[in-house]
Design a protein around this motif. Structure first.
Motif: not given
Length: 202
Positions: A95-106
């Motif tokens: 869901e987070m990846a679909r919503k916007s550009d992002c940086v995800i840790v771990g």
């Protein structure tokens, strides 16, 4: 337009969380780390403290999940809760990846989001640098630990992270072949590393 998704794996004490936060700020995109735990707690009715104890620890089972999916797993309460948390985590990351550009840790994000072709980064450092970072951010009680005891603590956290990652992905945590960029934060200032990586995404 294709979204920018940057995933960060990191050794404990290497500055991976700081790097992720500063990279997201420099690129003016979303940053996700502990927010994922909070969201899992909302969806599963489990306490955040309990979820933190479960994540990044390999579930008690003799086979990795990638193999275990081919047969019925025995119903062990703790194991089932761990798998439930992982499934919730996977849905939230999607869901987070679909919503916007992002940086995800771990959170095995590089593996979970592989169909979205994320830019996969692994952050590491030598033990001297990790000890220094841990002491700078430690509470007074932890600062009393000897270098030997703190080294054991760092190695223990990394061992749990490796076991967790390898259980769910079937891949080797920290193996350079599983990442697009591996960064040693031991000698280069963090701000220089952030600027250099941000420059890869004009």
């Amino acid at each position: 337009m294709k979204k920018i998704i940057i995933t960060i794996g990191r050794e404990f004490g290497s500055g991976g969380r700081e790097f992720g936060q500063r990279l997201a700020e420099a690129m003016q995109i979303a940053y996700y780390d502990r927010e994922i735990i909070t969201e899992i707690a909302k969806r599963t009715s489990m306490a955040e403290r309990y979820i933190r104890q479960i994540v990044e620890r390999r579930p008690i089972h003799p086979f990795p999940l990638t193999i275990g999916q081919t047969f019925c797993l025995s119903a062990h309460p703790v194991q089932e809760q761990a798998l439930s948390i992982y499934r919730a985590q996977s849905r939230i990351l999607e869901e987070m990846a679909r919503k916007s550009d992002c940086v995800i840790v771990g959170r095995c994000a590089d593996y979970i989001l592989q169909d979205r072709n994320p830019f996969r980064i692994f952050i590491y450092a030598d033990m001297k640098s990790k000890l220094e970072r841990c002491r700078n951010r430690a509470n007074p009680k932890e600062k009393q630990l000897s270098d030997k005891d703190l080294t054991r603590q760092i190695q223990s956290v990394d061992r749990h992270r490796a076991d967790y990652y390898e259980f769910y992905t079937g891949q080797s945590w920290g193996n350079r072949l599983n990442y697009d960029l591996c960064l040693n934060t031991s000698r280069i200032p963090m701000d220089e590393i952030v600027l250099a990586v941000a420059g890869l995404f004009p």
